[in-house]
Each structure stands twice: as C-alpha cells, then as structure tokens.
Motif scaffolding. Structure first.
Motif, PDB file in Angstrom:
ATOM      1  N   LYS A  35       0.824  -1.145  -0.188  1.00 35.60           N
ATOM      2  CA  LYS A  35      -0.176  -0.086   0.020  1.00 35.60           C
ATOM      3  C   LYS A  35       0.864   1.108   0.048  1.00 35.60           C
ATOM      4  CE  LYS A  35      -3.998  -2.315   2.240  1.00 35.60           C
ATOM      5  NZ  LYS A  35      -4.884  -2.278   3.322  1.00 35.60           N
ATOM      6  N   ALA A  36       1.779   1.278   0.729  1.00 37.25           N
ATOM      7  CA  ALA A  36       2.681   2.347   0.919  1.00 37.25           C
ATOM      8  C   ALA A  36       3.540   2.718  -0.316  1.00 37.25           C
ATOM      9  CB  ALA A  36       3.818   2.049   1.808  1.00 37.25           C
ATOM     10  N   GLU A  37       3.958   1.467  -1.245  1.00 37.75           N
ATOM     11  CA  GLU A  37       4.596   1.592  -2.396  1.00 37.75           C
ATOM     12  C   GLU A  37       3.611   2.205  -3.475  1.00 37.75           C
ATOM     13  OE1 GLU A  37       6.383  -2.143  -3.476  1.00 37.75           O
ATOM     14  OE2 GLU A  37       7.825  -1.821  -1.696  1.00 37.75           O
ATOM     15  N   GLU A  38       2.210   1.802  -3.328  1.00 42.55           N
ATOM     16  CA  GLU A  38       1.404   2.107  -4.336  1.00 42.55           C
ATOM     17  C   GLU A  38       1.099   3.617  -4.340  1.00 42.55           C
ATOM     18  OE1 GLU A  38      -3.363   1.087  -5.437  1.00 42.55           O
ATOM     19  OE2 GLU A  38      -2.108  -0.469  -4.697  1.00 42.55           O
ATOM     20  N   SER A  39       1.007   3.997  -3.128  1.00 45.56           N
ATOM     21  CA  SER A  39       0.720   5.504  -2.569  1.00 45.56           C
ATOM     22  C   SER A  39       1.764   6.280  -3.182  1.00 45.56           C
ATOM     23  CB  SER A  39       0.777   5.751  -1.230  1.00 45.56           C
ATOM     24  OG  SER A  39       0.512   7.003  -0.917  1.00 45.56           O
ATOM     25  N   TYR A  40       3.160   5.914  -2.773  1.00 44.65           N
ATOM     26  CA  TYR A  40       4.252   6.705  -3.508  1.00 44.65           C
ATOM     27  C   TYR A  40       4.314   6.607  -5.019  1.00 44.65           C
ATOM     28  CZ  TYR A  40       9.068   7.692  -4.067  1.00 44.65           C
ATOM     29  OH  TYR A  40      10.594   8.418  -4.465  1.00 44.65           O
ATOM     30  N   MET A  41       4.193   5.778  -5.607  1.00 41.78           N
ATOM     31  CA  MET A  41       3.900   5.659  -7.095  1.00 41.78           C
ATOM     32  C   MET A  41       2.805   6.600  -7.837  1.00 41.78           C
ATOM     33  SD  MET A  41       6.601   4.249  -8.048  1.00 41.78           S
ATOM     34  CE  MET A  41       6.101   3.964  -9.932  1.00 41.78           C
ATOM     35  N   ASP A  42       1.572   6.568  -6.998  1.00 41.56           N
ATOM     36  CA  ASP A  42       0.431   7.567  -7.382  1.00 41.56           C
ATOM     37  C   ASP A  42       1.251   8.967  -6.927  1.00 41.56           C
ATOM     38  OD1 ASP A  42      -1.023   5.316  -7.889  1.00 41.56           O
ATOM     39  OD2 ASP A  42      -2.150   5.705  -6.137  1.00 41.56           O
ATOM     40  N   GLU A  43       1.926   9.185  -5.980  1.00 41.44           N
ATOM     41  CA  GLU A  43       2.500  10.786  -5.867  1.00 41.44           C
ATOM     42  C   GLU A  43       3.403  11.015  -6.779  1.00 41.44           C
ATOM     43  OE1 GLU A  43       5.092  12.972  -2.468  1.00 41.44           O
ATOM     44  OE2 GLU A  43       3.741  11.258  -1.887  1.00 41.44           O
ATOM     45  N   LEU A  44       4.289  10.216  -7.395  1.00 42.55           N
ATOM     46  CA  LEU A  44       5.208  10.418  -8.504  1.00 42.55           C
ATOM     47  C   LEU A  44       4.413  10.831  -9.865  1.00 42.55           C
ATOM     48  CD1 LEU A  44       8.005   7.611  -7.880  1.00 42.55           C
ATOM     49  CD2 LEU A  44       8.124  10.335  -7.233  1.00 42.55           C
ATOM     50  N   HIS A  45       3.418   9.804 -10.116  1.00 40.52           N
ATOM     51  CA  HIS A  45       2.572  10.274 -11.176  1.00 40.52           C
ATOM     52  C   HIS A  45       1.979  11.580 -11.083  1.00 40.52           C
ATOM     53  CE1 HIS A  45       2.789   5.748 -11.983  1.00 40.52           C
ATOM     54  NE2 HIS A  45       3.110   6.090 -13.112  1.00 40.52           N
ATOM     55  N   GLU A  46       1.550  12.105 -10.147  1.00 40.03           N
ATOM     56  CA  GLU A  46       0.931  13.212  -9.965  1.00 40.03           C
ATOM     57  C   GLU A  46       2.065  14.160  -9.995  1.00 40.03           C
ATOM     58  OE1 GLU A  46      -2.112  14.605  -9.458  1.00 40.03           O
ATOM     59  OE2 GLU A  46      -2.807  12.594 -10.270  1.00 40.03           O
ATOM     60  N   ALA A  48       4.679  14.278 -11.912  1.00 34.18           N
ATOM     61  CA  ALA A  48       5.202  14.205 -13.287  1.00 34.18           C
ATOM     62  C   ALA A  48       4.352  14.809 -14.227  1.00 34.18           C
ATOM     63  CB  ALA A  48       5.487  12.744 -13.636  1.00 34.18           C
ATOM     64  N   LYS A  49       2.811  15.001 -13.874  1.00 30.10           N
ATOM     65  CA  LYS A  49       1.949  15.654 -14.790  1.00 30.10           C
ATOM     66  C   LYS A  49       2.495  17.055 -15.230  1.00 30.10           C
ATOM     67  CE  LYS A  49      -2.216  13.306 -13.656  1.00 30.10           C
ATOM     68  NZ  LYS A  49      -3.474  13.248 -13.030  1.00 30.10           N
ATOM     69  N   GLY A  50       2.551  17.159 -16.702  1.00 28.57           N
ATOM     70  CA  GLY A  50       2.988  18.643 -17.072  1.00 28.57           C
ATOM     71  C   GLY A  50       4.429  18.860 -17.225  1.00 28.57           C
ATOM     72  N   VAL A  51       5.290  17.680 -17.069  1.00 28.60           N
ATOM     73  CA  VAL A  51       6.657  17.734 -17.119  1.00 28.60           C
ATOM     74  C   VAL A  51       7.080  17.324 -18.370  1.00 28.60           C
ATOM     75  CG1 VAL A  51       8.804  17.026 -15.932  1.00 28.60           C
ATOM     76  CG2 VAL A  51       7.037  17.392 -14.625  1.00 28.60           C
TER      77      VAL A  51
END
Length: 90
Positions: A35-46, A48-51
């Motif tokens: 769950k922690a890894e999934e949350s971290y990946m979601d945060e990274l995707h957010e 990265a938006k617009g980069v």
C-alpha cells in the motif's frame, strides 16, 4: 503427554505453529508495504504531470573514490567523475 511419548513430534508441531504465526504476520507487513509503495507511485505520477523532457539533456556519470589500505589505516585518495553518456532530448 505428547512431549513424553514423542518429543520430536512435539518439537515439529511447535515449529509448524510458529511458522504459521510468522506467515500471518509477514503477510500483514507485506500488505502494508504494498500500500505504501502504491501510494508513493501515485504521488510520483501526480508530480510528473505537465513535465516535459523537451530540450533536456540527460547524462550519466560514474564517481570514483580511490582508497588504499596500508596497515591499519585507510588512505583516501583522489575523487573523480567520468561521464559515460549524454543524450539531448528534443
């Protein structure tokens, strides 16, 4: 009673019980980590938006630290960086 009649069987039963308990605890820990890894990946995707990588230069480097050991002491020598690739993204 089992301990007196079959000490090896008793020890085996205790080990199996312990293994089952540890397996349950490890599954709980694994679930929390997932769950922690999934949350971290979601945060990274957010983030990265617009980069955009346009007009970005990527390069890779190796850093080398020379250390020599003589007797009981270590001597730190030269530190150098070696570039091993450079890519211009357009």
């Amino acid at each position: 009673m089992i301990l007196e009649r079959d000490p090896e069987g008793y020890q085996m039963a205790i080990m199996i019980r312990s293994m089952k308990k540890n397996k349950k605890e490890n599954n709980k820990i694994s679930s929390i980590q997932d769950k922690a890894e999934e949350s971290y990946m979601d945060e990274l995707h957010e983030r990265a938006k617009g980069v955009s990588l346009e007009d970005t230069e990527l390069k890779g480097c190796n850093t080398v630290l020379n250390v020599s050991f003589s007797g009981e002491k270590a001597e730190i020598g030269e530190i150098s960086t070696q570039e091993f690739f450079r890519i211009k993204v357009e």
